[in-house]
Write an enzyme that holds these catalytic residues in place. Structure first.
Site, PDB file in Angstrom:
ATOM      1  CG  ASP A   7       8.546  15.767 -16.098  1.00 25.70           C
ATOM      2  OD1 ASP A   7       8.578  14.700 -15.450  1.00 25.70           O
ATOM      3  OD2 ASP A   7       9.566  16.392 -16.415  1.00 25.70           O
ATOM      4  CD  GLU A  68       8.631  10.852 -15.257  1.00 29.25           C
ATOM      5  OE1 GLU A  68       8.819  11.457 -16.331  1.00 29.25           O
ATOM      6  OE2 GLU A  68       9.471  10.803 -14.355  1.00 29.25           O
ATOM      7  CG  ASP A 141      11.625  19.878 -16.275  1.00 29.28           C
ATOM      8  OD1 ASP A 141      11.740  19.099 -15.339  1.00 29.28           O
ATOM      9  OD2 ASP A 141      12.558  20.592 -16.696  1.00 29.28           O
TER      10      ASP A 141
END
Lengths: 191, 191
Positions: A7, A68, A141
């Site tokens: 992330d 991501e 996260d």
């Protein structure tokens, strides 16, 4: 298959490693969040994230890295920093010949919660349950990095089938064009 | 001062090296555009750009790298690719301990044309004139990379003065806080 989910972010970059088993079986390997100070020069923040990514790749030797895909964020400056952090992580993987797969936040949410519009809390609850963790991973996260890895484990067979289908279609089109060109040459030489 | 200007992009990434002299004197050293094929995997495109950046840094040993700061673009996907390309270039510089400075497109346009809203053609004309080039650099990404380098040469003294002023202000604030803390301790111990 071992997947490193990332992330990306400059202030907090989540790293999570998941091992897939039979069917939809997934088990946790490692998770952590790497932080860089906001007052550090941007290029040095990217260097720290790159160094962290290399450490994670060397320590866990994943088969694939799932990052991501950033489409938009309220804050454009933050979005750019997120994209840059994801870029240096992808670069570190490419240097080692490890394939990188990008997934959108809604693909990740849909994979782990069943809804592409699920909230952060819901993602954390599902990640904790799916991986059989005693404690919910924090901050968000960290949970998101694990969710990305799980999402990749489950989407990988479908992505592979799509790639095969695309390759087959491209090959069919190439063969068709070759036949057309041959027919054109034959008809010209026949005149 | 030798500056490597970089107009980041996945499809075309402009690199331009400029040497500054006395006053506003600038002379051209090298310029080129590095391309990566759109059908290549994103992480492999970033690897090619990173390799190119490393070659340019090693060949020209700039004192500083000036990269375009991406704020927004019509196409979000393109903006993210641009940010990622700029990120891996900044990373390559940071690995060599070379400082990276980011400039917005309007700062660059204002520096070389006098107007922050100048068109691409106007930037190319001014870059060609300022560097005394016989032929205009093409494509626009090449001219933009040189414009970024020129912009940095001219803005660097101002940026340095601003950094000095900020450091002085931070030091003054630190000293003030230390005096306040000392006064508080003295008044407590005096009771």
């Amino acid at each position: 298959m071992r997947v490193l989910g990332v992330d990306p972010g400059l202030t907090r970059c989540g790293f999570g490693v998941v091992q897939s088993g039979r069917g939809r079986e997934v088990s946790p390997v490692a998770v952590d969040v790497v932080r860089t100070p906001p007052d550090l020069e941007l290029s040095r923040r990217l260097l720290r994230i790159s160094d962290a990514a290399e450490e994670w790749l060397d320590a866990h030797r994943p088969d694939v890295v799932a990052v991501e895909r950033v489409f938009s964020q309220h804050n454009v400056r933050t979005a750019m920093g997120t994209a840059q952090a994801g870029g240096v992580v992808a670069l570190a993987a490419a240097r080692r010949g490890i394939p990188v797969s990008f997934h959108t936040p809604s693909e990740v949410k849909a994979a782990v919660t069943g809804s592409g519009t699920a909230g952060k809390a819901q993602v954390t609850v599902m990640v904790t349950r799916l991986l059989g963790l005693a404690v919910a991973p924090t901050p968000a996260d960290a949970a998101d990095a694990l969710a990305l890895a799980i999402c990749h484990c489950w989407r990988a067979p479908m992505i592979a089938r799509m790639a095969q289908a695309e390759a087959a279609a491209a090959e069919a089109q190439r063969a068709y064009r070759a036949r057309l060109a041959l027919a054109a040459r034959t008809s010209r030489s026949g005149r």
